[in-house]
Design an enzyme around this catalytic site. Sequence first.
Site, PDB file in Angstrom:
ATOM      1  N   ASN A 162       0.860  -1.179   0.000  1.00 15.71           N
ATOM      2  CA  ASN A 162       0.000   0.000   0.000  1.00 15.71           C
ATOM      3  C   ASN A 162       0.898   1.230   0.000  1.00 15.71           C
ATOM      4  O   ASN A 162       1.540   1.540   0.996  1.00 15.71           O
ATOM      5  CB  ASN A 162      -0.887  -0.050   1.262  1.00 15.71           C
ATOM      6  CG  ASN A 162      -1.736   1.191   1.441  1.00 15.71           C
ATOM      7  OD1 ASN A 162      -1.815   2.033   0.543  1.00 15.71           O
ATOM      8  ND2 ASN A 162      -2.378   1.312   2.595  1.00 15.71           N
TER       9      ASN A 162
ATOM     10  N   LYS B  47       0.077   4.281  -0.236  1.00 10.71           N
ATOM     11  CA  LYS B  47      -0.552   5.448   0.408  1.00 10.71           C
ATOM     12  C   LYS B  47      -0.333   6.730  -0.412  1.00 10.71           C
ATOM     13  O   LYS B  47      -0.271   6.649  -1.632  1.00 10.71           O
ATOM     14  CB  LYS B  47      -0.040   5.588   1.846  1.00 10.71           C
ATOM     15  CG  LYS B  47      -0.229   4.281   2.637  1.00 10.71           C
ATOM     16  CD  LYS B  47      -0.034   4.426   4.124  1.00 10.71           C
ATOM     17  CE  LYS B  47      -0.242   3.064   4.788  1.00 10.71           C
ATOM     18  NZ  LYS B  47      -0.170   3.111   6.237  1.00 10.71           N
TER      19      LYS B  47
ATOM     20  N   HIS C  70      -9.518   0.723   4.819  1.00  7.74           N
ATOM     21  CA  HIS C  70      -8.224   0.896   5.492  1.00  7.74           C
ATOM     22  C   HIS C  70      -8.420   1.791   6.717  1.00  7.74           C
ATOM     23  O   HIS C  70      -9.241   2.718   6.693  1.00  7.74           O
ATOM     24  CB  HIS C  70      -7.208   1.524   4.531  1.00  7.74           C
ATOM     25  CG  HIS C  70      -5.829   1.543   5.114  1.00  7.74           C
ATOM     26  ND1 HIS C  70      -5.428   2.531   5.975  1.00  7.74           N
ATOM     27  CD2 HIS C  70      -4.803   0.676   5.016  1.00  7.74           C
ATOM     28  CE1 HIS C  70      -4.185   2.273   6.367  1.00  7.74           C
ATOM     29  NE2 HIS C  70      -3.788   1.156   5.800  1.00  7.74           N
TER      30      HIS C  70
ATOM     31  N   GLU D  54      -6.893   4.199   7.867  1.00  8.60           N
ATOM     32  CA  GLU D  54      -6.759   5.645   7.628  1.00  8.60           C
ATOM     33  C   GLU D  54      -8.025   6.210   6.975  1.00  8.60           C
ATOM     34  O   GLU D  54      -8.392   7.360   7.205  1.00  8.60           O
ATOM     35  CB  GLU D  54      -5.496   5.924   6.795  1.00  8.60           C
ATOM     36  CG  GLU D  54      -4.242   5.740   7.652  1.00  8.60           C
ATOM     37  CD  GLU D  54      -3.045   5.161   6.926  1.00  8.60           C
ATOM     38  OE1 GLU D  54      -2.965   5.263   5.695  1.00  8.60           O
ATOM     39  OE2 GLU D  54      -2.173   4.581   7.619  1.00  8.60           O
TER      40      GLU D  54
ATOM     41  N   GLU E  64      -5.411  -5.471  10.264  1.00  7.61           N
ATOM     42  CA  GLU E  64      -4.385  -4.473  10.547  1.00  7.61           C
ATOM     43  C   GLU E  64      -4.699  -3.785  11.877  1.00  7.61           C
ATOM     44  O   GLU E  64      -5.494  -2.835  11.911  1.00  7.61           O
ATOM     45  CB  GLU E  64      -4.344  -3.424   9.437  1.00  7.61           C
ATOM     46  CG  GLU E  64      -4.025  -3.997   8.069  1.00  7.61           C
ATOM     47  CD  GLU E  64      -3.478  -2.925   7.139  1.00  7.61           C
ATOM     48  OE1 GLU E  64      -2.322  -3.053   6.721  1.00  7.61           O
ATOM     49  OE2 GLU E  64      -4.186  -1.949   6.864  1.00  7.61           O
TER      50      GLU E  64
ATOM     51  N   GLY F  58       2.227   1.838  10.810  1.00  6.44           N
ATOM     52  CA  GLY F  58       3.150   2.960  10.712  1.00  6.44           C
ATOM     53  C   GLY F  58       3.827   3.319  12.022  1.00  6.44           C
ATOM     54  O   GLY F  58       4.442   4.372  12.140  1.00  6.44           O
TER      55      GLY F  58
ATOM     56  N   SER G  97       3.273  -2.571  10.221  1.00  6.62           N
ATOM     57  CA  SER G  97       4.722  -2.638  10.430  1.00  6.62           C
ATOM     58  C   SER G  97       5.347  -3.972  10.023  1.00  6.62           C
ATOM     59  O   SER G  97       6.258  -4.459  10.690  1.00  6.62           O
ATOM     60  CB  SER G  97       5.073  -2.274  11.868  1.00  6.62           C
ATOM     61  OG  SER G  97       4.665  -0.939  12.148  1.00  6.62           O
TER      62      SER G  97
HETATM   63  P1  PGA Z   1       2.782  -0.016   7.650  1.00 10.04           P
HETATM   64  O1  PGA Z   1       1.334   0.199   6.994  1.00 10.04           O
HETATM   65  O2  PGA Z   1       3.355  -1.274   7.035  1.00 10.04           O
HETATM   66  O3  PGA Z   1       3.556   1.199   7.275  1.00 10.04           O
HETATM   67  O4  PGA Z   1       2.579  -0.165   9.119  1.00 10.04           O
HETATM   68  C1  PGA Z   1       0.474  -0.877   6.764  1.00 10.04           C
HETATM   69  C2  PGA Z   1      -0.813  -0.388   6.164  1.00 10.04           C
HETATM   70  O5  PGA Z   1      -1.296   0.679   6.556  1.00 10.04           O
HETATM   71  O6  PGA Z   1      -1.402  -1.058   5.295  1.00 10.04           O
END
Ligand code: PGA
Length: 251
Positions: free
Chosen positions: A11, A13, A96, A98, A168, A174, A214
């Site tokens: 992803n 983003k 997601h 976010e 997730e 993140g 992560s």
């Molecule tokens: P990250 O993000 O690997 O940077 O933690 C995962 C995601 O949001 O899909």
Amino acid sequence: MTKRTPIIAGNWKMHNTLAESAALITALTKAGNKNHVEIIVAPSYTSLAKVAELAKGSEIQVAAQDVHWEDKGAFTSAVSPVQAKDAGATHTLIGHSERRSVFGDTDEILNKKVAAALRHGLTVIFCVGETLEEREAGKTLSVIESQLKNGLKDFTEEQLKGLIIAYEPVWAIGTGKTATPDQAQEVHAAIRAYLAKAYSPAFAEATRILYGGSVKDSNVDEIMAKEDVDGALVGGQSLIAEKFARIINFN
Ligand code: PGA
């Protein structure tokens, strides 16, 4: 280790210019795929068509990061499933964290987005996950179950065929803080049990459940070793070709 075909998804983003996206996808087409996994990348909309074009002929499939629930209309800044598909997407993320927390996507909105994606034959990667507060209150499994129940409300097993779920935990996205392989396995097994109960054991057995939060080249092997972990949804490290290549080729 999963018995299903694993999926490694990146992803991207809100990262990458067109030139950066082109360089990244070009590098990834040379990453190899020793485990014969399905590889998916989700670039931002501005790079979608370019990345899809450059991925053509490779094993890499392209996803939108989200789609609107209508096919077209007066929805300034939104992108419809028709447009995402036209740009070359075969998959789309929906829900997601976010999208849920920054943009206010509710279960009801997500349910409409899933309907729109399915209507146009996009494979949905439906994301669920609990916050730290919810985990500490012992609510992880009930939160996940409610996200699944409401987000996927009113679809039959037949309609959801091919659905991909991404677990997730919000506190792991993140943050550099990864769920332990046992924590991931526990939730993945619970999601599979829910799918067996809500749909059928066969559907539960066939559905791929990805872990995200992560995931790194240094922890992917132990996470992928768990039997109900069918792949990874990777944010940060999917932007670095060598790191993502190592994740694709996990041991
Ligand atoms: P990250 O993000 O690997 O940077 O933690 C995962 C995601 O949001 O899909």
